[in-house]
Design a protein around this motif. Structure first.
Motif, PDB file in Angstrom:
ATOM      1  N   UNK A  28      41.205  38.879  37.442  1.00 37.30           N
ATOM      2  CA  UNK A  28      41.357  37.685  37.258  1.00 37.30           C
ATOM      3  C   UNK A  28      40.635  36.828  38.677  1.00 37.30           C
ATOM      4  N   UNK A  29      39.529  35.965  38.386  1.00 42.24           N
ATOM      5  CA  UNK A  29      39.029  35.077  39.462  1.00 42.24           C
ATOM      6  C   UNK A  29      39.569  34.017  39.637  1.00 42.24           C
ATOM      7  N   UNK A  30      39.971  33.557  40.665  1.00 37.02           N
ATOM      8  CA  UNK A  30      40.794  32.251  41.015  1.00 37.02           C
ATOM      9  C   UNK A  30      40.189  31.291  41.990  1.00 37.02           C
ATOM     10  N   UNK A  33      41.830  25.575  41.833  1.00 36.57           N
ATOM     11  CA  UNK A  33      41.993  24.589  40.549  1.00 36.57           C
ATOM     12  C   UNK A  33      41.949  25.434  39.188  1.00 36.57           C
ATOM     13  N   UNK A  34      41.705  26.627  39.248  1.00 35.72           N
ATOM     14  CA  UNK A  34      41.383  27.097  38.019  1.00 35.72           C
ATOM     15  C   UNK A  34      41.266  28.852  37.730  1.00 35.72           C
ATOM     16  N   UNK A  35      41.438  29.398  37.032  1.00 37.61           N
ATOM     17  CA  UNK A  35      41.625  30.896  37.027  1.00 37.61           C
ATOM     18  C   UNK A  35      40.744  31.241  35.748  1.00 37.61           C
ATOM     19  N   UNK A  36      40.098  32.569  35.655  1.00 40.96           N
ATOM     20  CA  UNK A  36      39.037  33.153  34.796  1.00 40.96           C
ATOM     21  C   UNK A  36      39.508  34.387  34.465  1.00 40.96           C
ATOM     22  N   UNK A  37      39.729  34.893  33.210  1.00 43.02           N
ATOM     23  CA  UNK A  37      39.981  36.180  33.158  1.00 43.02           C
ATOM     24  C   UNK A  37      38.506  36.928  33.284  1.00 43.02           C
ATOM     25  N   UNK A  38      38.691  38.232  33.834  1.00 45.36           N
ATOM     26  CA  UNK A  38      37.460  39.019  34.105  1.00 45.36           C
ATOM     27  C   UNK A  38      37.681  40.453  34.097  1.00 45.36           C
ATOM     28  N   UNK A  39      36.540  41.195  34.312  1.00 40.86           N
ATOM     29  CA  UNK A  39      36.911  42.622  34.246  1.00 40.86           C
ATOM     30  C   UNK A  39      36.217  43.237  35.612  1.00 40.86           C
ATOM     31  N   UNK A  50      31.784  42.195  38.850  1.00 41.26           N
ATOM     32  CA  UNK A  50      32.834  41.870  38.079  1.00 41.26           C
ATOM     33  C   UNK A  50      31.975  40.886  36.886  1.00 41.26           C
ATOM     34  N   UNK A  51      32.687  41.171  35.827  1.00 43.40           N
ATOM     35  CA  UNK A  51      32.001  40.621  34.552  1.00 43.40           C
ATOM     36  C   UNK A  51      33.213  39.302  34.226  1.00 43.40           C
ATOM     37  N   UNK A  52      32.479  38.283  33.548  1.00 44.59           N
ATOM     38  CA  UNK A  52      33.402  37.191  33.195  1.00 44.59           C
ATOM     39  C   UNK A  52      32.556  36.384  32.164  1.00 44.59           C
ATOM     40  N   UNK A  53      33.197  35.948  31.143  1.00 39.66           N
ATOM     41  CA  UNK A  53      32.646  35.309  29.989  1.00 39.66           C
ATOM     42  C   UNK A  53      32.289  33.964  30.387  1.00 39.66           C
ATOM     43  N   UNK A  54      32.705  33.118  31.198  1.00 34.35           N
ATOM     44  CA  UNK A  54      32.787  31.754  31.318  1.00 34.35           C
ATOM     45  C   UNK A  54      32.885  31.766  33.053  1.00 34.35           C
ATOM     46  N   UNK A  63      38.902  33.794  44.520  1.00 32.62           N
ATOM     47  CA  UNK A  63      39.993  34.970  45.206  1.00 32.62           C
ATOM     48  C   UNK A  63      39.609  35.877  43.779  1.00 32.62           C
ATOM     49  N   UNK A  64      39.742  37.287  44.008  1.00 33.42           N
ATOM     50  CA  UNK A  64      39.692  38.046  42.727  1.00 33.42           C
ATOM     51  C   UNK A  64      40.975  38.965  42.955  1.00 33.42           C
ATOM     52  N   UNK A  65      41.470  39.139  41.682  1.00 32.61           N
ATOM     53  CA  UNK A  65      42.912  39.659  41.635  1.00 32.61           C
ATOM     54  C   UNK A  65      42.974  41.036  40.678  1.00 32.61           C
ATOM     55  N   UNK A  66      43.398  41.988  40.921  1.00 32.42           N
ATOM     56  CA  UNK A  66      43.472  43.048  39.921  1.00 32.42           C
ATOM     57  C   UNK A  66      44.716  43.764  40.295  1.00 32.42           C
TER      58      UNK A  66
END
Length: 73
Positions: A28-30, A33-39, A50-54, A63-66
């Motif tokens: 997850x990228x955060x 104000x917002x968070x985005x699902x990612x890989x 890291x890959x993210x659709x949006x 901040x990247x969390x995994x």
């Protein structure tokens, strides 16, 4: 705060000095104000991919969390 120099291990242009650990982990990228699902696709000494659709706009601090699940036999 101390200064850390990586000059002794920086490669010539186009040459990789450290290997990448290839992964496929949910992440997850955060921002504040917002968070985005990612890989998370890979990690190395100097960074990762890291890959993210949006994805967030370029230039935003994120901040990247995994999490890594380890199973014992």
């Amino acid at each position: 705060m101390g200064h850390i120099s990586f000059d002794h291990i920086l490669p010539e242009v186009g040459k990789r000095v450290t290997s990448r650990l290839r992964l496929r982990l949910a992440a997850r990228m955060m921002t504040t104000a917002q968070a985005w699902p990612a890989e998370l696709l890979d990690l190395s000494y100097f960074g990762g991919r890291i890959a993210c659709d949006d994805p967030p706009q370029p230039g935003q601090d994120v901040l990247i969390e995994w999490a890594i699940s380890m199973l014992s036999a």
